[in-house]
Write a protein that holds these residues in place. Structure first.
Motif, PDB file in Angstrom:
ATOM      1  N   CYS A  33       0.691  -1.008  -0.160  1.00 35.08           N
ATOM      2  CA  CYS A  33      -0.062   0.106  -0.083  1.00 35.08           C
ATOM      3  C   CYS A  33       0.950   1.272  -0.030  1.00 35.08           C
ATOM      4  CB  CYS A  33      -0.870  -0.199   1.155  1.00 35.08           C
ATOM      5  SG  CYS A  33      -1.945   1.554   1.506  1.00 35.08           S
ATOM      6  N   THR A  40      -3.407   9.671   3.571  1.00 35.30           N
ATOM      7  CA  THR A  40      -4.533  10.398   3.172  1.00 35.30           C
ATOM      8  C   THR A  40      -6.007   9.868   3.691  1.00 35.30           C
ATOM      9  OG1 THR A  40      -3.730  10.910   0.884  1.00 35.30           O
ATOM     10  CG2 THR A  40      -6.023  10.912   0.957  1.00 35.30           C
ATOM     11  N   GLU A  41      -5.940   8.530   3.852  1.00 42.80           N
ATOM     12  CA  GLU A  41      -7.051   7.567   4.409  1.00 42.80           C
ATOM     13  C   GLU A  41      -7.187   8.155   5.877  1.00 42.80           C
ATOM     14  OE1 GLU A  41      -6.752   3.515   3.752  1.00 42.80           O
ATOM     15  OE2 GLU A  41      -7.238   3.836   1.738  1.00 42.80           O
ATOM     16  N   VAL A  42      -6.149   7.967   6.597  1.00 42.67           N
ATOM     17  CA  VAL A  42      -6.005   8.514   8.171  1.00 42.67           C
ATOM     18  C   VAL A  42      -6.549   9.850   8.235  1.00 42.67           C
ATOM     19  CG1 VAL A  42      -4.712   9.043  10.180  1.00 42.67           C
ATOM     20  CG2 VAL A  42      -4.091   6.633   8.728  1.00 42.67           C
ATOM     21  N   MET A  44      -8.728  11.363   6.530  1.00 41.87           N
ATOM     22  CA  MET A  44     -10.062  11.464   6.203  1.00 41.87           C
ATOM     23  C   MET A  44     -10.840  10.659   7.209  1.00 41.87           C
ATOM     24  SD  MET A  44      -9.912  11.277   2.230  1.00 41.87           S
ATOM     25  CE  MET A  44     -11.545  10.972   1.917  1.00 41.87           C
ATOM     26  N   GLY A  45     -10.175   9.996   8.381  1.00 40.00           N
ATOM     27  CA  GLY A  45     -10.744   9.288   9.568  1.00 40.00           C
ATOM     28  C   GLY A  45     -10.863   7.595   9.425  1.00 40.00           C
ATOM     29  N   SER A  46     -10.246   7.223   8.117  1.00 35.21           N
ATOM     30  CA  SER A  46     -10.096   5.685   8.045  1.00 35.21           C
ATOM     31  C   SER A  46      -9.050   5.040   8.529  1.00 35.21           C
ATOM     32  CB  SER A  46     -10.191   5.856   6.444  1.00 35.21           C
ATOM     33  OG  SER A  46     -10.034   4.304   6.359  1.00 35.21           O
ATOM     34  N   THR A  47      -9.043   4.103   9.110  1.00 36.51           N
ATOM     35  CA  THR A  47      -8.029   3.327   9.634  1.00 36.51           C
ATOM     36  C   THR A  47      -7.764   1.784   9.272  1.00 36.51           C
ATOM     37  OG1 THR A  47      -9.200   2.731  11.707  1.00 36.51           O
ATOM     38  CG2 THR A  47      -7.946   4.749  12.031  1.00 36.51           C
ATOM     39  N   ARG A  48      -8.751   1.851   7.985  1.00 37.66           N
ATOM     40  CA  ARG A  48      -8.710   0.416   7.278  1.00 37.66           C
ATOM     41  C   ARG A  48      -7.405  -0.251   7.117  1.00 37.66           C
ATOM     42  NH1 ARG A  48      -9.135  -0.755   1.586  1.00 37.66           N
ATOM     43  NH2 ARG A  48      -8.853   1.138   1.344  1.00 37.66           N
ATOM     44  N   ASN A  49      -6.464   0.534   6.773  1.00 40.63           N
ATOM     45  CA  ASN A  49      -5.084   0.042   6.358  1.00 40.63           C
ATOM     46  C   ASN A  49      -4.198   0.247   7.617  1.00 40.63           C
ATOM     47  OD1 ASN A  49      -5.376  -0.789   3.735  1.00 40.63           O
ATOM     48  ND2 ASN A  49      -5.229   1.205   2.995  1.00 40.63           N
ATOM     49  N   THR A  51      -2.937  -1.847   9.743  1.00 37.20           N
ATOM     50  CA  THR A  51      -2.868  -3.378  10.272  1.00 37.20           C
ATOM     51  C   THR A  51      -1.706  -3.554  11.330  1.00 37.20           C
ATOM     52  OG1 THR A  51      -1.736  -4.055   8.364  1.00 37.20           O
ATOM     53  CG2 THR A  51      -4.322  -3.841   7.953  1.00 37.20           C
ATOM     54  N   ASP A  87      -3.449   0.784  19.246  1.00 32.87           N
ATOM     55  CA  ASP A  87      -3.625   2.185  18.654  1.00 32.87           C
ATOM     56  C   ASP A  87      -2.501   2.848  18.911  1.00 32.87           C
ATOM     57  OD1 ASP A  87      -5.870   1.419  17.531  1.00 32.87           O
ATOM     58  OD2 ASP A  87      -7.280   2.223  19.042  1.00 32.87           O
TER      59      ASP A  87
END
Length: 115
Positions: A33, A40-42, A44-49, A51, A87
């Motif tokens: 990735c 960018t995802e982080v 925007m509030g996404s923690t999908r990646n 891992t 976290d």
């Protein structure tokens, strides 16, 4: 030039973490990735990646050269066993990436110690 992030684990070990461009390229290979896409995802509030593979890869590449995957896995387990969280380690991983200055405009300042 590498900027250092200092982190004290839940069991009292002090880690000095830093990354350079080669380290970051290796992390991207490990997690399959783009770090830019992840940041960018982080943002925007996404923690999908975010891992365990991401956490372990950043720590392994940010720790002194020669640190093995097994040593990082043990560090993560000991940190969490002593009351720390994944976290918390992810926050340190992100701060270590941000300390490179590659994702923020302006001059890089020394990263603050974290507890």
């Amino acid at each position: 030039m590498k900027k250092e992030t200092v982190f004290e684990t839940a069991d009292g070990k002090k880690l000095r973490l830093s990354l350079n461009i080669r380290d970051m390229m290796e992390i991207e290979r490990d997690i399959d990735c783009s770090l830019f896409a992840l940041m960018t995802e982080v943002g925007m509030g996404s923690t999908r990646n975010m891992t365990v593979r991401f956490t372990a890869s950043v720590l392994r590449h940010a720790m002194p050269k020669g640190t093995t995957e097994e040593e990082v896995e043990k560090l993560i387990e000991e940190h969490c066993y002593a009351g720390g969280t994944l976290d918390g380690l992810n926050a340190v991983a992100l701060n270590t990436i941000f300390a490179t200055g590659m994702f923020t405009p302006g001059k890089v300042e020394e990263a603050a110690e974290e507890k």
